[in-house]
Design a protein around this motif. Sequence first.
Motif, short mmCIF file in Angstrom:
data_model
loop_
_atom_site.label_atom_id
_atom_site.label_comp_id
_atom_site.label_asym_id
_atom_site.label_seq_id
_atom_site.Cartn_x
_atom_site.Cartn_y
_atom_site.Cartn_z
N ILE A 56 0.84 -1.21 0.00
CA ILE A 56 0.00 0.00 0.00
C ILE A 56 0.87 1.25 0.00
CG2 ILE A 56 -1.66 1.35 1.35
CD1 ILE A 56 -2.88 -1.32 2.26
N THR A 57 1.90 1.25 0.83
CA THR A 57 2.82 2.39 0.88
C THR A 57 3.52 2.57 -0.46
OG1 THR A 57 3.21 1.97 3.23
CG2 THR A 57 4.82 3.35 2.08
N SER A 58 4.02 1.49 -1.02
CA SER A 58 4.73 1.55 -2.30
C SER A 58 3.82 2.07 -3.40
CB SER A 58 5.24 0.15 -2.69
OG SER A 58 6.04 -0.41 -1.69
N ARG A 59 2.60 1.56 -3.43
CA ARG A 59 1.64 1.98 -4.46
C ARG A 59 1.34 3.48 -4.34
NH1 ARG A 59 -2.57 -1.33 -3.24
NH2 ARG A 59 -1.89 -2.96 -4.71
N ALA A 60 1.19 3.96 -3.11
CA ALA A 60 0.89 5.38 -2.91
C ALA A 60 2.01 6.26 -3.46
CB ALA A 60 0.69 5.65 -1.42
N VAL A 61 3.27 5.89 -3.19
CA VAL A 61 4.39 6.68 -3.68
C VAL A 61 4.47 6.64 -5.20
CG1 VAL A 61 6.90 6.90 -3.69
CG2 VAL A 61 5.70 6.39 -1.55
N VAL A 62 4.33 5.46 -5.78
CA VAL A 62 4.40 5.33 -7.25
C VAL A 62 3.32 6.19 -7.91
CG1 VAL A 62 4.14 3.74 -9.18
CG2 VAL A 62 5.44 3.04 -7.17
N GLU A 63 2.11 6.11 -7.40
CA GLU A 63 1.02 6.88 -8.00
C GLU A 63 1.24 8.38 -7.85
OE1 GLU A 63 -2.46 5.29 -6.13
OE2 GLU A 63 -2.47 3.47 -7.40
N ALA A 64 1.80 8.80 -6.72
CA ALA A 64 2.07 10.22 -6.50
C ALA A 64 3.16 10.73 -7.45
CB ALA A 64 2.47 10.47 -5.05
N VAL A 65 4.21 9.93 -7.64
CA VAL A 65 5.29 10.33 -8.55
C VAL A 65 4.78 10.39 -9.98
CG1 VAL A 65 7.52 9.64 -9.50
CG2 VAL A 65 7.10 9.44 -7.04
N HIS A 66 3.99 9.41 -10.37
CA HIS A 66 3.42 9.41 -11.72
C HIS A 66 2.53 10.63 -11.93
CE1 HIS A 66 1.03 6.98 -14.98
NE2 HIS A 66 1.92 7.81 -15.51
N ALA A 67 1.74 10.97 -10.92
CA ALA A 67 0.88 12.15 -11.00
C ALA A 67 1.71 13.42 -11.16
CB ALA A 67 -0.01 12.25 -9.77
N ALA A 68 2.85 13.48 -10.47
CA ALA A 68 3.73 14.65 -10.58
C ALA A 68 4.27 14.79 -12.00
CB ALA A 68 4.88 14.54 -9.59
N LEU A 69 4.63 13.69 -12.61
CA LEU A 69 5.13 13.74 -14.00
C LEU A 69 4.04 14.21 -14.96
CD1 LEU A 69 7.24 10.46 -14.22
CD2 LEU A 69 8.11 12.82 -14.36
N ARG A 70 2.83 13.72 -14.78
CA ARG A 70 1.74 14.15 -15.65
C ARG A 70 1.45 15.64 -15.47
NH1 ARG A 70 -0.67 9.32 -13.67
NH2 ARG A 70 -2.16 10.56 -12.48
N TRP A 71 1.47 16.09 -14.22
CA TRP A 71 1.21 17.52 -13.96
C TRP A 71 2.30 18.38 -14.57
CZ3 TRP A 71 3.58 21.51 -11.24
CH2 TRP A 71 2.78 22.62 -10.97
N PHE A 72 3.56 17.97 -14.41
CA PHE A 72 4.66 18.72 -14.99
C PHE A 72 4.52 18.80 -16.50
CE2 PHE A 72 8.75 18.83 -17.14
CZ PHE A 72 9.36 19.92 -16.56
N ASP A 73 4.16 17.70 -17.13
CA ASP A 73 4.00 17.68 -18.58
C ASP A 73 2.94 18.68 -19.04
OD1 ASP A 73 4.74 16.31 -21.14
OD2 ASP A 73 2.62 15.79 -21.13
#
Length: 212
Positions: free
Chosen positions: A179-196
């Motif tokens: 659960i912790t790992s999934r939360a971090v991965v999803e947050a990082v992916h969201a950051a990349l999409r927002w930056f794009d």
Amino acid sequence: MSALPRAMARAALGLAAFALITAGSVAVTRALTAERIANNRQAAQRQAIVEVAPAGYDGDPLDHARRHPAAPALGQAAPFTLWQARAGDRLRGVVLPVATDAGYSGRIALVVGIDATGRLSGVRVAEHRETPGLGDRIEARKSDWIRQFAGHSLAAPPAGGWAVDRDGGGIDALTGATITSRAVVEAVHAALRWFDAERDALLAPPHRGDRP
């Protein structure tokens, strides 16, 4: 018989005095440690920002702070501060504060460095309450797990994609802390999409008064 009520009254007064002294001691201790805790938290965030900032910058990324409107995609419900990595007038990239409430024990705050091409320069945990010995291994000082994000981007995702292996993706989850790992991965992916989506504005030449 009259001695018993007096004894009870003395005991009640003693308990009340003890409660007041204890409450006062707790309040004083909290007041004395609050500033130290805040300073330690600020120092940890500063170190994390420097560690993930895109390479090749001049000076200190914290000297190039900008205020940005709220960004729910980053977990920022109110205006927030981000940091630019600059080499002269050229922007090497940004460091974003990202937060998610999807952790096993609640909110996880990250700092995410992204260079001008959209590639991750690093991710670090700024704050969390994950389980000691399990979820807390997202901290760089406790394992290398968080370091695997560097070098990936939307165009060059981890082999298998932006998800933990249990969900069919290319990132190994921490054992006992999916659960912790999934939360971090999803947050990082969201950051990349927002930056794009915000790249042009984020990399625009700075204006005077950009510091918060």
